[in-house]
Each structure stands twice: as structure tokens, then as C-alpha cells.
Design a protein around this motif. Structure first.
Motif, PDB file in Angstrom:
ATOM      1  N   LEU A 108       0.644  -1.024   0.179  1.00 29.78           N
ATOM      2  CA  LEU A 108      -0.429  -0.024  -0.106  1.00 29.78           C
ATOM      3  C   LEU A 108       0.979   1.318  -0.321  1.00 29.78           C
ATOM      4  CD1 LEU A 108      -3.257   0.567   0.472  1.00 29.78           C
ATOM      5  CD2 LEU A 108      -2.383   1.339   3.151  1.00 29.78           C
ATOM      6  N   GLU A 109       0.640   2.272  -0.551  1.00 30.71           N
ATOM      7  CA  GLU A 109       1.091   3.445  -1.361  1.00 30.71           C
ATOM      8  C   GLU A 109       1.182   4.779   0.542  1.00 30.71           C
ATOM      9  OE1 GLU A 109       1.476   7.744  -3.163  1.00 30.71           O
ATOM     10  OE2 GLU A 109       0.250   6.400  -3.876  1.00 30.71           O
ATOM     11  N   GLN A 110       2.796   4.665   1.312  1.00 33.42           N
ATOM     12  CA  GLN A 110       2.210   5.555   2.345  1.00 33.42           C
ATOM     13  C   GLN A 110       1.498   6.676   2.437  1.00 33.42           C
ATOM     14  OE1 GLN A 110       2.765   3.820   5.554  1.00 33.42           O
ATOM     15  NE2 GLN A 110       2.865   1.905   3.976  1.00 33.42           N
ATOM     16  N   ARG A 111       0.859   7.204   2.581  1.00 32.99           N
ATOM     17  CA  ARG A 111       0.483   7.934   2.015  1.00 32.99           C
ATOM     18  C   ARG A 111       0.073   9.252   3.928  1.00 32.99           C
ATOM     19  NH1 ARG A 111      -3.508   8.965  -3.034  1.00 32.99           N
ATOM     20  NH2 ARG A 111      -2.641  11.119  -2.206  1.00 32.99           N
ATOM     21  N   GLU A 112       0.398  10.534   3.623  1.00 33.62           N
ATOM     22  CA  GLU A 112      -0.112  11.398   4.943  1.00 33.62           C
ATOM     23  C   GLU A 112      -1.408  12.035   4.934  1.00 33.62           C
ATOM     24  OE1 GLU A 112       3.329  12.832   7.088  1.00 33.62           O
ATOM     25  OE2 GLU A 112       3.731  10.436   7.455  1.00 33.62           O
ATOM     26  N   CYS A 113      -2.035  12.655   5.692  1.00 28.30           N
ATOM     27  CA  CYS A 113      -2.746  13.800   5.751  1.00 28.30           C
ATOM     28  C   CYS A 113      -3.531  13.895   6.812  1.00 28.30           C
ATOM     29  CB  CYS A 113      -3.902  13.925   4.406  1.00 28.30           C
ATOM     30  SG  CYS A 113      -5.417  12.307   4.886  1.00 28.30           S
ATOM     31  N   GLU A 114      -4.788  14.558   7.190  1.00 31.42           N
ATOM     32  CA  GLU A 114      -5.070  15.116   7.752  1.00 31.42           C
ATOM     33  C   GLU A 114      -6.000  14.308   7.743  1.00 31.42           C
ATOM     34  OE1 GLU A 114      -8.450  18.005  10.207  1.00 31.42           O
ATOM     35  OE2 GLU A 114      -7.471  19.503   8.647  1.00 31.42           O
ATOM     36  N   ASN A 115      -6.427  13.605   9.376  1.00 25.15           N
ATOM     37  CA  ASN A 115      -6.805  12.228   9.061  1.00 25.15           C
ATOM     38  C   ASN A 115      -8.279  12.152  10.823  1.00 25.15           C
ATOM     39  OD1 ASN A 115      -5.776  10.208  10.704  1.00 25.15           O
ATOM     40  ND2 ASN A 115      -3.832  10.977  10.094  1.00 25.15           N
ATOM     41  N   PRO A 116      -8.813  11.532  10.817  1.00 25.77           N
ATOM     42  CA  PRO A 116      -9.730  11.099  12.428  1.00 25.77           C
ATOM     43  C   PRO A 116     -10.087   9.753  12.592  1.00 25.77           C
ATOM     44  CG  PRO A 116     -11.500  10.684  10.435  1.00 25.77           C
ATOM     45  CD  PRO A 116      -9.392  10.687   9.609  1.00 25.77           C
ATOM     46  N   VAL A 117      -8.109   9.528  12.359  1.00 23.41           N
ATOM     47  CA  VAL A 117      -7.513   7.825  12.661  1.00 23.41           C
ATOM     48  C   VAL A 117      -7.873   7.769  14.470  1.00 23.41           C
ATOM     49  CG1 VAL A 117      -5.832   6.027  13.233  1.00 23.41           C
ATOM     50  CG2 VAL A 117      -7.108   7.136  10.653  1.00 23.41           C
ATOM     51  N   SER A 118      -7.523   8.667  14.740  1.00 22.10           N
ATOM     52  CA  SER A 118      -6.910   8.622  16.106  1.00 22.10           C
ATOM     53  C   SER A 118      -8.233   8.659  16.879  1.00 22.10           C
ATOM     54  CB  SER A 118      -6.191   9.704  16.931  1.00 22.10           C
ATOM     55  OG  SER A 118      -6.133  10.884  16.519  1.00 22.10           O
ATOM     56  N   GLU A 119      -9.352  10.368  16.768  1.00 24.45           N
ATOM     57  CA  GLU A 119     -10.869  10.337  16.855  1.00 24.45           C
ATOM     58  C   GLU A 119     -10.946   8.981  16.886  1.00 24.45           C
ATOM     59  OE1 GLU A 119      -9.240  11.699  15.052  1.00 24.45           O
ATOM     60  OE2 GLU A 119      -8.844  14.449  15.753  1.00 24.45           O
ATOM     61  N   HIS A 120     -11.434   7.659  16.163  1.00 25.21           N
ATOM     62  CA  HIS A 120     -11.448   7.094  15.829  1.00 25.21           C
ATOM     63  C   HIS A 120     -11.532   5.513  17.202  1.00 25.21           C
ATOM     64  CE1 HIS A 120     -13.046   6.972  10.705  1.00 25.21           C
ATOM     65  NE2 HIS A 120     -13.465   8.248  11.813  1.00 25.21           N
ATOM     66  N   TYR A 121     -10.240   5.174  17.322  1.00 19.72           N
ATOM     67  CA  TYR A 121      -9.266   5.186  17.947  1.00 19.72           C
ATOM     68  C   TYR A 121     -10.220   5.268  19.476  1.00 19.72           C
ATOM     69  CZ  TYR A 121      -5.682   1.919  20.516  1.00 19.72           C
ATOM     70  OH  TYR A 121      -4.938   1.939  21.348  1.00 19.72           O
ATOM     71  N   ALA A 122     -10.221   6.396  20.182  1.00 18.59           N
ATOM     72  CA  ALA A 122     -10.786   7.403  21.485  1.00 18.59           C
ATOM     73  C   ALA A 122     -12.293   6.846  20.960  1.00 18.59           C
ATOM     74  CB  ALA A 122      -9.942   8.324  21.361  1.00 18.59           C
ATOM     75  N   LEU A 123     -12.996   7.034  19.893  1.00 19.55           N
ATOM     76  CA  LEU A 123     -14.222   6.653  20.176  1.00 19.55           C
ATOM     77  C   LEU A 123     -14.192   5.342  20.200  1.00 19.55           C
ATOM     78  CD1 LEU A 123     -17.207   7.988  20.028  1.00 19.55           C
ATOM     79  CD2 LEU A 123     -17.200   7.406  17.345  1.00 19.55           C
ATOM     80  N   GLY A 124     -14.113   4.044  19.519  1.00 20.09           N
ATOM     81  CA  GLY A 124     -14.094   2.583  20.414  1.00 20.09           C
ATOM     82  C   GLY A 124     -13.721   2.703  21.694  1.00 20.09           C
ATOM     83  N   HIS A 125     -12.340   3.200  21.727  1.00 25.74           N
ATOM     84  CA  HIS A 125     -12.506   2.687  23.729  1.00 25.74           C
ATOM     85  C   HIS A 125     -13.673   3.599  23.962  1.00 25.74           C
ATOM     86  CE1 HIS A 125      -8.545   1.584  23.905  1.00 25.74           C
ATOM     87  NE2 HIS A 125      -8.066   2.236  23.535  1.00 25.74           N
TER      88      HIS A 125
END
Length: 204
Positions: A153-170
Motif C-alpha cells: 500500500l502506498e504510504q500516505r499522510e494527511c489530516e485524518n480522524p484515525v486517532s478520534e476513531h480509536y478514542a471513540l472505540g475505546h
């Protein structure tokens, strides 16, 4: 020392404070020298303070999830489906990969799949970086498939909600992936075969 504390409240126990840190509840002696981790049971009311707090976290998180726009998720399956599941997923989880292979069948059954990224290894892991790359891809669905097929998978970075998803999941009580929840809030747990999942959603 690195723990992010959001709330400190006095308890009915003398010199003991309830400390909220992320989705965790700790009980701390007033001098700060001792931390109690575990269940606190109120013998008089016959309830667990710990369980009450956990349920409050989940109720608040469900409200937050219901208000989250689908633009902050990765939508697959039948994108116009009236019924949907919200799935907290990790690209390198075997059962998540199996679930993803079922998405075309779920789409044919009329079920929308709303993916939330939940890297089990945490926010400083390769799984997190792969989740970010999926989110930042031009075609998120194709990138999800590539990652879950264990292809490069091509490594990419941008503004993203992954950390928010992670916290909400917890806060919802996610402990493993896939974590599958129906649109009525019913938690189905982990992987279910497509026919069973469609049946749970009231779809043939």
C-alpha cells in the motif's frame, strides 16, 4: 506521567478520588502515591461504580457516534442501504480481512458498511500508519482492499480522524476487531457470516 487526565472527582470514600483518563477510571488516594485499578462495589446501593462509569462512557459515545457524519467514515457495501453496520476495523486483523471479503455479498443484501479505523496495536504502530494511508488514499475502498489483502500500500499522510476513531472505540468498549454494531446500537460482537449478519439486520 504521560496519562491524559480529563476529570478528577471526589468519591464517598474518604481521601479517595475518581480519576478519568481516556476511557479508563482509576481510584487514587489523595496524596497521589497509590492508584487502585479494578472494580469498586457500593455495598449499600448494590452497584458497581466502575460498571456505572463504563455504561456512562458508552452512552455518551453512542450519542457522539450518532452525530458523526459519514464523511468521517469509510463507506462500503450498499451505500444507499437503509440498514447499516458500523465496524471498527484493523487492516492487519485476520477476522477483519475475512469480513472485508464478505462486503460484496453484504452489498447485494442491501447492507451499508460504515468502517471506523481502529488499529489494535495503538497509535504508534505500523497498523496506525497503514490506517492513515488507507484514509488518505484517493480511493479509500480500494486502499482498504489492498491493505487487507496484505498487498503493498502506498504510504500516505494527511489530516485524518484515525486517532478520534480509536478514542471513540475505546469509549464504546471496543477491545478487539472487527467490532460490529447495528444501526439500532445492538452490538453483534466480532465476525459473523454474511447470511447471519444480514438476518440480524432484518435483510434477506
Amino acid at each position: 506521567p504521560s496519562m491524559e487526565i480529563s476529570e478528577v472527582a471526589q468519591t464517598e470514600m474518604e481521601s479517595v478520588y475518581e480519576v478519568t483518563a481516556g476511557s479508563e477510571t482509576l481510584y487514587v488516594y489523595s496524596q497521589g502515591k497509590f492508584v487502585m485499578i479494578g472494580e469498586v462495589f457500593d455495598a449499600e446501593r448494590r452497584v458497581s461504580w466502575t460498571q456505572e462509569k463504563r455504561e456512562q462512557f458508552r452512552e455518551d459515545a453512542l450519542v457522539e457516534l450518532s452525530a458523526l457524519p459519514e464523511s468521517d467514515m469509510i463507506i462500503m457495501g450498499d451505500k444507499n442501504g437503509e440498514r447499516y453496520v458500523t465496524v471498527f476495523t484493523d487492516t492487519d486483523c485476520g477476522w477483519c480481512q475475512k469480513f472485508h471479503k464478505d462486503v460484496p455479498e453484504l452489498a447485494r443484501g442491501g447492507l451499508k458498511v460504515r468502517y471506523m479505523m481502529w488499529p489494535r496495536a495503538g497509535l504508534n504502530s505500523d497498523s496506525y500508519r497503514e490506517a492513515v494511508s488507507v484514509w488518505c488514499a484517493d480511493n479509500q475502498g480500494a486502499a482498504m482492499t489492498t491493505a487487507k489483502n496484505r498487498q503493498e500500500l502506498e504510504q500516505r499522510e494527511c489530516e485524518n480522524p484515525v486517532s478520534e476513531h480509536y478514542a471513540l472505540g475505546h469509549r464504546l468498549g471496543v477491545q478487539g476487531t472487527p467490532f460490529v454494531m447495528l444501526d439500532d446500537g445492538k452490538v453483534l460482537g466480532g465476525y459473523l457470516p454474511p447470511k447471519k449478519l444480514l438476518s440480524e439486520a432484518g435483510l434477506n
